[in-house]
Enzyme design. Sequence first.
Site, short mmCIF file in Angstrom:
data_model
loop_
_atom_site.label_atom_id
_atom_site.label_comp_id
_atom_site.label_asym_id
_atom_site.label_seq_id
_atom_site.Cartn_x
_atom_site.Cartn_y
_atom_site.Cartn_z
N ARG A 113 0.83 -1.21 0.00
CA ARG A 113 0.00 0.00 0.00
C ARG A 113 0.86 1.25 0.00
O ARG A 113 0.43 2.33 0.39
CB ARG A 113 -0.93 0.01 1.18
N GLY A 146 -4.75 -2.07 0.10
CA GLY A 146 -3.81 -1.02 -0.31
C GLY A 146 -4.08 0.34 0.32
O GLY A 146 -3.46 1.34 -0.05
N ASP A 280 11.22 -7.04 7.20
CA ASP A 280 10.78 -6.09 6.17
C ASP A 280 10.58 -4.71 6.77
O ASP A 280 10.35 -3.75 6.03
CB ASP A 280 9.49 -6.57 5.50
#
Length: 538
Positions: A113, A146, A280
């Site tokens: 997103r 998103g 991440d």
Amino acid sequence: MQTQQQNITLERLRFDNSFTRELPADSETVNRRRQVYNACYSRVRPLRVSKPQLLAFSPETAALLNLPVEECCTELFTQVFSGNTLLPGMDPHAACYGGHQFGNWAGQLGDGRAINLGEVLNLSGERYMLQLKGAGPTPYSRNADGLAVLRSSLREFLCSEAMHHLGIPTTRALSLISTGDPVGRDMLYDGNLKEEPGAVICRVAPTFIRFGTFEIFSARNDLHTLKLLSDYTIRTFYPELGVPGKACYISLFREVSRRTAELMVQWLRVGFVHGVMNTDNMSILGQTIDYGPYGWLEGYDPAWTPNTTDAAGRRYCYGRQAQIAQWNLAKLANALYPLVEETVPFEEILQDYTRIFDQLWQKIIAAKLGLGSYNPGRDQGLVEELFLLLIEVETDMTIFFRALAKVAKLLVRDEWSDAQCRQALEPAWYRPDELDQAYLERLSTWLARYRQRLRTDFLAEDKRSLRMNQTNPKYVFRNYLAQQAIDEAEAGNNQPILELLDLLRNPYDEQPEREHFAAKRPEWARNRPGSSILSCSS
Ligand code: AMP
Ligand code: MG
């Protein structure tokens, strides 16, 4: 100071898109969810939003781009940073990355997103990637929408700037814009789906490359892209490390490891808990990145985490962050290994991380206590007993350490009393009724010990206070302050956002008219979802 000549307009921003120019693109251009191979990014356009409204912007972040305040107040600014308008030279794209989530390899994640608009080269030649978060689906959105909701966008916007003003490396936030479009969310994952106001923030950092960006190519055995990415990273963000090659990849790992250790020490200093330290969410630049269910310690408790998704394992609680960062670094080492094919240098650096972290932490703890130096043999007991005391009776970490400068002042005088010190510390205690005789005696013993240590220390009194007050912030972005600003913003009032932005600009200064923002958490906020209880739903 920013001078008039250094200001430019939005249309004159200079884009230099090195990431998309120098790294391989996804050959498919249709924006549908899928695995993307042999590519660092997919080109994708932000979603149109129906009624964008600028709720706040950061003049300091705008200044990094040479944008003056007036430029941020234009309609074009709102249109651009809501995703409705692209400026000439922008090259919007979503990056591919993977990651270990809660200890397990999760495969491809990527910008689900987030949409990078392009890299600005400012008038000083500094590079800043502009990234919209909540700007609509990308090939990496998996089964999500998103989008981002106002509450989480507001939290990221304010916290990024608060961290910066605390002097802690972080991605920055330029703007917070409500979209006018509702977003469905199940905040506590309990089956209660609610429509919430949507929002988009613009994040700013030299790059958003993460540990997971390297991991995805390594995991797929795509060594070609792994090398391109590593060489690009060194060339663009670590040119001082020299020419890419085996020795240089090791230097890169050493430098990232050092910066990460420094970041952990800084988080611990101010009581910050990231909440989701998946690989991440670890920046290759050693910056704080991806503000989700983060929180600030109120009562000092190493086992505390604001993230309900992690409540059972507490993998990412306050006290484990330094160790988890090292675990994450080990994953980065594994990812870089194929470029070097030697394990020893990586192992040495990973071991050294502990030594570097300890050294940095000792420096910080000395500064927090107002000591000119730290000697483990001499000072470890003093520090350990202090933290035990803080855990035993719920004590607000920020207020306690801020008050300690006053206590230190009292202690070095010839005439001092326990009562005076206790009075200075009182605002930090959440449960004064638990301060029994045994506890107060232990506290007295500790104060006497601290006094003795202070009296033999070489720091002069005025220097000591200054140092302590520049290390122990008065104002942090308390969880309940965020919640209050969210409640108001959802009701259409953005004033609290602006006031907090202003307050947190000077976290080390006394701001007498804003004393109430430094108070301990009110009882109503103890277990309120959104204040102390957060999830990954954002
Ligand atoms: P986070 O936990 O926010 O670091 O997100 C982990 C992964 O999920 C990243 O790849 C995100 O881009 C993705 N993600 C999180 N929220 C959404 C969302 N609402 N829509 C699409 N992707 C998302
Ligand atoms: Mg993330």
